[in-house]
Scaffold this motif. Structure first.
Motif, short mmCIF file in Angstrom:
data_model
loop_
_atom_site.label_atom_id
_atom_site.label_comp_id
_atom_site.label_asym_id
_atom_site.label_seq_id
_atom_site.Cartn_x
_atom_site.Cartn_y
_atom_site.Cartn_z
N LYS A 90 0.83 -1.21 0.00
CA LYS A 90 0.00 0.00 0.00
C LYS A 90 0.87 1.26 0.00
O LYS A 90 0.55 2.24 -0.68
N SER A 92 3.83 1.54 -1.29
CA SER A 92 4.41 1.67 -2.62
C SER A 92 3.42 2.30 -3.59
O SER A 92 3.80 3.03 -4.50
N GLU A 93 2.12 2.05 -3.39
CA GLU A 93 1.10 2.69 -4.22
C GLU A 93 1.03 4.18 -3.94
O GLU A 93 0.88 4.99 -4.86
N GLY A 96 4.08 5.66 -5.58
CA GLY A 96 4.30 5.31 -6.98
C GLY A 96 5.56 4.50 -7.21
O GLY A 96 6.22 4.64 -8.24
#
Length: 200
Positions: A90, A92-93, A96
Motif C-alpha cells: 500500500k 508503494s502505491e 508510486g
C-alpha cells in the motif's frame, strides 16, 4: 493630371499547422519529475503523500497486533509478516514505487529478526515460543505489542526511504537498522504511555 489610386493589398494569415499529438502523448512527454517542480510544490507534494502514508501504517497496526495474539507458533509470525507486506504494498502505491514482494520479504525478515533478538520482549517471546502451556501465554502477552511496534517502525523507515526517492531495490536493511530500532523503541514507549493508568 491622372490620379492613380494605390492598390489595396490584403495579407492572408498563414494556415495553422495541424497538430496530431494526442492528450496522452502530450502528458507522456511532459517533464513531471521532481527536478522539474519548484521547491515549494515539491515540499507540498511530499507532505501530501506523507499523511496518507502514515494513515496506511496506522491502519495495519491492529491487524499486526491481532496476528500476534494467535497461540499458534509459526502461524502467528507468518501472519504478522503478511500484514507487513500488505502495508508495504500500500505504501508503494502511495509513492508510486513498484512493489517487489520477494525483496520486501527478505527486508522484513531481516529487520524483524534483528529487533526480536535485541529487545527483551522479543527475546522472551522467542525463548518460550515452543514451551508447552507457558509459551503460548507469554506469546499472547508479549508478541502483539512487539508486532505492532515492529510494524510501525517498518512503516516509518520505508516512508523515509520513499520520500528520499528510494525504491525497494535500493533499500539496505543494514543501513537503516539503527533508525528501525529507534522507531521501534519509540512505538513501544508510546504504547506503554497510552496504556498506563492515570493516577489521580
Amino acid at each position: 493630371m491622372a490620379i492613380t489610386r494605390a492598390r489595396k493589398t490584403t495579407k492572408t494569415a498563414p494556415k495553422a499547422e495541424k497538430i496530431d499529438t494526442t492528450a496522452e502523448q502530450f502528458i507522456a512527454g511532459a517533464d513531471t519529475s521532481s527536478e522539474a517542480l519548484p521547491d515549494s510544490l515539491l515540499v507540498a507534494s511530499l507532505a501530501s503523500r506523507e499523511a496518507p502514508a502514515l494513515a496506511v501504517v496506522e491502519s495495519h497496526l491492529p491487524w499486526a497486533a491481532g496476528a500476534g495474539m494467535l497461540p499458534l507458533p509459526g502461524v502467528d509470525v507468518a501472519l504478522i509478516i503478511g500484514v507487513q507486506l500488505r502495508m508495504l504494498a500500500k505504501l508503494s502505491e502511495v509513492y508510486g514505487v513498484p512493489f517487489k514482494e520477494q525483496a520486501a520479504k527478505s527486508m522484513v525478515a531481516t529487520l524483524m529478526s534483528t529487533v526480536l533478538q535485541n529487545s527483551l520482549a522479543g527475546s522472551l517471546a522467542l525463548a518460550f515460543k515452543f514451551t508447552p502451556v507457558l509459551g503460548p501465554l507469554i506469546g499472547i502477552a508479549v508478541l502483539p505489542a512487539v508486532a505492532a511496534a515492529g510494524t510501525f517502525a517498518l512503516g516509518k523507515v520505508f516512508i523515509t526511504h520513499f520520500e528520499a526517492g528510494g525504491t525497494f531495490l535500493e533499500f539496505d536493511p543494514k543501513r537503516v537498522s539503527g533508525h528501525f530500532q529507534t522507531e521501534f523503541e519509540k512505538a513501544r514507549a508510546g504504547r506503554k504511555k497510552r496504556t498506563r493508568p492515570e493516577i489521580l
